[in-house]
Design a protein around this motif. Structure first.
Motif, mmCIF file in Angstrom:
data_model
loop_
_atom_site.group_PDB
_atom_site.id
_atom_site.type_symbol
_atom_site.label_atom_id
_atom_site.label_comp_id
_atom_site.label_asym_id
_atom_site.label_seq_id
_atom_site.Cartn_x
_atom_site.Cartn_y
_atom_site.Cartn_z
ATOM 1 N N LEU A 1 44.446 32.629 44.307
ATOM 2 C CA LEU A 1 44.006 32.863 45.678
ATOM 3 C C LEU A 1 42.923 32.239 45.845
ATOM 4 N N SER A 2 42.996 31.411 47.191
ATOM 5 C CA SER A 2 41.624 30.551 47.386
ATOM 6 C C SER A 2 41.808 30.385 48.803
ATOM 7 N N LYS A 3 40.391 29.956 49.258
ATOM 8 C CA LYS A 3 40.107 29.749 50.431
ATOM 9 C C LYS A 3 40.319 28.270 51.047
ATOM 10 N N HIS A 4 41.373 28.065 51.782
ATOM 11 C CA HIS A 4 41.555 26.549 52.352
ATOM 12 C C HIS A 4 40.346 26.374 53.433
ATOM 13 N N ASP A 5 40.137 24.871 53.416
ATOM 14 C CA ASP A 5 39.306 24.548 54.678
ATOM 15 C C ASP A 5 39.781 24.719 55.810
ATOM 16 N N ASN A 6 41.345 24.788 56.095
ATOM 17 C CA ASN A 6 41.655 24.879 57.249
ATOM 18 C C ASN A 6 41.808 26.447 57.779
ATOM 19 N N GLY A 7 41.089 27.310 56.887
ATOM 20 C CA GLY A 7 40.831 28.723 57.318
ATOM 21 C C GLY A 7 41.943 29.617 56.739
ATOM 22 N N VAL B 1 43.648 31.960 53.781
ATOM 23 C CA VAL B 1 43.483 32.154 52.379
ATOM 24 C C VAL B 1 45.085 31.983 51.457
ATOM 25 N N HIS B 2 44.657 31.108 50.696
ATOM 26 C CA HIS B 2 45.996 30.644 50.161
ATOM 27 C C HIS B 2 46.405 31.411 48.866
ATOM 28 N N TYR B 3 47.613 31.494 48.840
ATOM 29 C CA TYR B 3 48.603 32.459 47.618
ATOM 30 C C TYR B 3 49.238 31.221 46.826
ATOM 31 N N ASP B 4 49.014 31.079 45.365
ATOM 32 C CA ASP B 4 49.612 30.034 44.871
ATOM 33 C C ASP B 4 50.265 30.977 43.618
ATOM 34 N N VAL B 5 51.773 31.218 43.756
ATOM 35 C CA VAL B 5 52.408 32.082 42.999
ATOM 36 C C VAL B 5 52.726 31.577 41.380
ATOM 37 N N SER B 6 52.309 30.102 41.490
ATOM 38 C CA SER B 6 52.595 29.726 40.209
ATOM 39 C C SER B 6 51.345 29.930 39.166
ATOM 40 N N LYS B 7 50.122 30.184 39.657
ATOM 41 C CA LYS B 7 49.170 30.556 39.158
ATOM 42 C C LYS B 7 48.894 31.954 38.633
ATOM 43 N N CYS B 8 49.600 32.646 39.525
ATOM 44 C CA CYS B 8 49.303 34.137 39.454
ATOM 45 C C CYS B 8 49.857 34.784 38.241
ATOM 46 N N ILE B 9 48.894 35.739 37.690
ATOM 47 C CA ILE B 9 49.395 36.309 36.443
ATOM 48 C C ILE B 9 49.926 37.894 36.675
ATOM 49 N N GLY B 10 49.661 37.946 37.906
ATOM 50 C CA GLY B 10 50.004 39.662 38.396
ATOM 51 C C GLY B 10 49.137 40.644 38.036
ATOM 52 N N CYS B 11 47.695 40.325 37.727
ATOM 53 C CA CYS B 11 46.685 41.316 37.560
ATOM 54 C C CYS B 11 46.244 42.124 38.599
ATOM 55 N N ARG B 12 46.605 41.865 39.696
ATOM 56 C CA ARG B 12 46.418 42.585 41.111
ATOM 57 C C ARG B 12 44.998 42.960 41.219
ATOM 58 N N TYR B 13 43.982 42.380 40.676
ATOM 59 C CA TYR B 13 42.720 42.377 41.003
ATOM 60 C C TYR B 13 42.435 42.215 42.394
ATOM 61 N N CYS B 14 43.007 41.221 43.019
ATOM 62 C CA CYS B 14 42.965 41.062 44.369
ATOM 63 C C CYS B 14 43.201 42.339 45.387
ATOM 64 N N MET B 15 44.261 43.007 44.990
ATOM 65 C CA MET B 15 44.587 44.181 45.614
ATOM 66 C C MET B 15 43.402 45.323 45.429
ATOM 67 N N MET B 16 42.761 45.136 44.332
ATOM 68 C CA MET B 16 41.413 45.997 44.437
ATOM 69 C C MET B 16 40.361 45.591 45.173
ATOM 70 N N ALA B 17 40.209 44.105 45.364
ATOM 71 C CA ALA B 17 38.857 43.830 45.614
ATOM 72 C C ALA B 17 39.220 43.464 47.320
ATOM 73 N N CYS B 18 40.266 43.476 48.029
ATOM 74 C CA CYS B 18 40.140 43.505 49.360
ATOM 75 C C CYS B 18 39.903 44.599 49.851
ATOM 76 N N PRO B 19 38.796 44.388 51.007
ATOM 77 C CA PRO B 19 38.301 45.644 51.389
ATOM 78 C C PRO B 19 39.264 46.061 52.634
ATOM 79 N N PHE B 20 40.275 45.272 52.887
ATOM 80 C CA PHE B 20 41.020 45.628 54.119
ATOM 81 C C PHE B 20 42.208 46.211 53.434
ATOM 82 N N ALA C 1 39.845 36.275 46.585
ATOM 83 C CA ALA C 1 39.680 34.977 45.891
ATOM 84 C C ALA C 1 38.724 34.899 44.854
ATOM 85 N N SER C 2 37.674 35.676 45.047
ATOM 86 C CA SER C 2 36.488 35.730 44.195
ATOM 87 C C SER C 2 37.129 36.644 43.009
#
Lengths: 307, 252
Positions: A129-135, A137-156, A121-122
Motif C-alpha cells: 500500500l502506498s500513497k501516490h502523488d496523484n492522491g 492510496v494504491h494497492y499492489d497485490v503482487s507485494k501483498c503478503i496478506g498480513c492484514r495490518y492495513c485493516m488493523m491500522a485504518c481508522p475508517f 501504508a504506514s
C-alpha cells in the motif's frame, strides 16, 4: 588511527541526537502543495439513488450483489464496504424534518478516504500500500503478503479481505479509479455517474476553496465544517453535511496524521540502525572492558594459584 | 367457432404489427413527428460556453425581468428533448428525457425559477426588440468538473438539482427516476433472430426468449385476467363473467 571508547560514544551520541532533533517531514507536509486529486462529497445533495455503488461495481468488475442496485430497501440496515463492494451509501435520520413535519433522510456514501498520510501504508510491511502523488492510496497485490495490518491500522475500517478466496486473496478497497484520471483524464466512476454532482472531482486545494465558498454562501444549509480537511491529517475525500457529522456516522478523529507517533518512534529509534549499533557497541564495550579486567584478574588468580 | 374467429383476428393483428416492424427495419424509414425532429436537432446543438455571468440575486432578477416585460408569454419553443452530447459523451444509460418547456413555463409562471442567471453581456436578439435575458441550460452548464469553473455544475447535475426539489416540493410531475427516464432500448435488428417467413407463434416465441419476466408479469395483470359483463358480445349479452380470465382465448 585508533578510535577510543570515549570518542566512539561521543560520535554515536551526536549521530543519535541529530536523528532525534530533525524528524523527517511527514508525507502530508511534503504534499502540502495539495496538487493531488480529491473528491468533495456534498451529502446535502445526495438523493440516495445508489448509482455510485452500481458504477463502482461495474468499473471494478465486482461480483453481482445479492440485491439489485435499484432496491432501496437496503437502506433499512447500515452497511459497510467489504470485499464485494468498495463503496456503500447509508441512510441516516438525524432528526431533521421538512415543512410537513416528516423526518428527512440524509444519505452518506462511504469508501476509502485516501488519507494524505495513510495509516494503512504506514502499517504495511511490504509496501503493497502506498500513497501516490496523484492522491490515490494504491494497492499492489503482487507485494501483498496478506498480513492484514492495513485493516488493523485504518481508522475508517475500510480495507477488506477476500476470506472467501483461500488461494489468491486480496485486500479490497476503493482504488479511486486511479486509471480513470491518470490515463483517460476522467473522474472516478462514482463521481461521473452521480446525477446531482454530490461528488465533485478535482484538485484538493480547489475543492477546499469550493467547499468554503459553499459554506459561506449557504450558511443555513451546511454544518460549518469540512470533514477530511484536517481529520487524520487530512484526507483526499472531503465531506459537507447539513447536520453535525457525528449524527451521520463520522468518527471524531485527531487532526494530526495517525501514523505520525508510531513513525516518529520507529524512525527515530531505527533510522540508519543507530540504536542497535549503539546497543551492540555498548555491549561490545562492556565485554571488552570485562575481558581486559578478567585477563588481568585471571592472570593474578592463576599466578596466585600456582604460588 | 367464436374462438377460432378470435384466433384469426389475433393472428392478423400480430402479422400486421410484424409486417410494419419488418418494413421499418428493412427500409430504415420511420415516421417522426415534426416537433420531435426539431427537438432532437436542437438537443444536438452545442452553443459556446458562457464564461462570465451577471451576478444578481433571485428576487432582483425576477423583478428586473418583470420590469423589462419578459414573461412566460415569450416562450418560443414549447417542447424539448434533453439529449445533450455533453451527457451522452460521458454516459449513455437512459433514453432521452422529454421536457415540455411550455407547460413548465405556464405552471411556474416565472422564467427565473429555472433561468436563474444570465451571461454578463446579454445576447442581442436576432429580430425581436428585447435582448435575450434567458439562455439554454447548456450555455453555462456543460461538462462536469471543469477545473476552470469549479463551482459550475455539469449539465446533468444542473438538470437534476433544478428538477428534483421542485417536483418534490410542488408534488407535481414525476417524482421517481422512472417517471422521466426510460431505459435505452438496444437495437433489436441484431437481437431478433427469425426465419424469413416466420409465423405468429414463432414471433411470440422469439419475443419470449428474452422477455420472459415481462410475459410472467403480464399473466398477472388485468390484460390477461380481465373479466366482466359483456353486453356487446354476441351470445354473451347476459354474461357477467366473460373475458380473458374466463371464457375468451388467451394469447399475447
Amino acid at each position: 588511527m585508533q578510535i577510543k571508547r570515549r570518542n566512539f560514544f561521543k560520535l554515536a551520541a551526536v549521530g543519535a541526537g541529530s536523528v532525534v532533533i530533525s524528524p523527517r517531514p511527514t508525507r502530508a507536509e511534503r504534499k502540502k502543495a495539495g496538487d493531488s486529486f480529491a473528491c468533495l462529497v456534498d451529502t446535502s445533495r445526495c438523493i440516495g439513488c445508489r448509482k455510485c455503488e452500481q458504477a463502482c461495481n461495474e468499473i471494478n468488475n465486482l461480483p453481482e450483489p445479492a440485491r439489485r442496485f435499484d432496491d432501496l430497501t437496503v437502506f433499512d440496515s447500515a452497511r459497510r464496504p467489504d470485499a464485494r463492494r468498495f463503496t456503500v451509501v447509508n441512510r441516516y435520520h438525524s432528526g431533521r424534518i421538512d415543512d410537513a413535519g416528516l423526518l428527512v433522510a440524509d444519505y452518506v456514501k462511504i469508501q476509502c478516504m485516501h488519507c494524505l498520510d495513510p495509516s494503512c501504508a504506514s502499517a504495511c510491511v511490504t509496501g503493497a500500500l502506498s500513497k501516490h502523488d496523484n492522491g490515490a492510496v494504491h494497492y499492489d497485490v503482487s507485494k501483498c503478503i496478506g498480513c492484514r495490518y492495513c485493516m488493523m491500522a485504518c481508522p475508517f475500517e475500510i480495507p477488506a479481505y477476500e476470506y472467501h478466496n483461500p488461494l489468491t486473496p486480496r485486500v479490497m478497497k476503493c482504488n479511486f479509479c486511479e486509471e480513470q484520471f491518470t490515463r483517460q483524464h476522467k473522474a472516478p466512476a462514482c463521481a461521473t455517474i452521480c446525477p446531482t454532482e454530490a461528488i465533485t472531482f478535482g484538485k484538493r486545494t480547489t475543492l477546499l476553496q469550493l467547499a468554503k465558498k459553499r459554506l459561506a454562501k449557504y450558511p443555513a444549509r451546511y454544518e460549518q465544517h469540512i470533514y477530511g480537511e484536517h481529520e487524520a491529517g487530512g484526507t483526499a475525500w472531503l465531506y459537507l453535511a447539513r447536520v453535525p457529522f457525528k449524527k451521520l456516522g463520522f468518527l471524531t478523529l485527531p487532526s494530526n496524521p495517525l501514523p505520525r507517533l508510531s513513525e516518529l518512534i520507529q524512525h527515530s529509534l531505527f533510522s540508519y540502525l543507530w540504536s542497535p549499533a549503539l546497543l551492540f557497541a555498548l555491549l561490545g564495550g562492556i565485554m571488552y572492558r570485562n575481558r581486559a579486567k578478567n585477563d588481568s584478574g585471571e592472570g593474578h588468580k592463576q599466578s596466585g594459584g600456582v604460588s | 367457432m367464436r374462438q377460432i374467429h378470435l384466433q384469426i383476428l389475433m393472428l392478423m393483428v400480430l402479422t400486421c404489427t410484424y409486417t410494419t416492424w419488418v418494413y421499418a427495419a428493412t427500409t430504415g424509414e420511420q415516421w417522426v413527428a415534426p416537433a420531435q425532429e426539431k427537438a432532437l436537432r436542437r438537443a444536438q446543438a452545442v452553443v459556446p460556453m458562457v464564461k462570465e455571468v451577471k451576478q444578481e440575486g433571485a428576487i432582483r432578477r425576477s423583478q428586473r425581468l418583470h420590469a423589462l416585460g419578459v414573461s412566460v408569454r415569450d416562450v418560443k419553443d414549447s417542447y424539448f428533448v434533453l439529449n445533450s452530447p455533453f451527457i451522452k459523451a460521458v454516459e449513455d444509460h437512459y433514453g432521452a428525457v422529454r421536457f415540455n418547456h411550455g407547460q413548465h413555463a405556464a405552471e411556474s409562471g416565472d422564467c427565473t425559477i429555472c433561468h436563474h442567471l444570465r451571461a454578463k453581456t446579454a445576447t442581442p436578439a436576432k429580430n425581436g426588440d428585447k435582448p435575450l435575458e434567458t439562455q439554454r441550460c447548456s450555455a453555462c452548464h456543460q461538462q462536469a468538473f471543469n477545473p476552470d469553473y469549479p463551482e459550475r455544475l455539469g449539465l446533468k447535475a444542473a438538470f437534476h438539482q433544478r428538477c428534483i426539489p421542485c417536483h418534490e416540493q410542488r408534488h407535481k410531475g414525476p417524482q421517481t427516476c422512472r417517471g422521466c427516464h426510460l431505459n435505452n432500448v438496444p437495437d433489436h435488428k441484431k437481437l431478433v433472430k427469425l426465419p424469413d417467413n416466420a409465423d405468429a407463434l414463432q414471433v411470440t416465441a422469439e419475443c419470449l426468449r428474452c422477455h420472459e419476466t415481462a410475459a410472467n408479469d403480464l399473466q398477472h395483470s388485468a390484460h390477461w385476467l380481465w373479466r366482466g359483463p359483456s353486453t356487446h358480445t354476441q351470445d354473451h349479452e347476459n354474461s357477467v363473467r366473460h373475458g380473458k380470465g374466463t371464457t375468451a382465448l388467451n394469447n399475447y
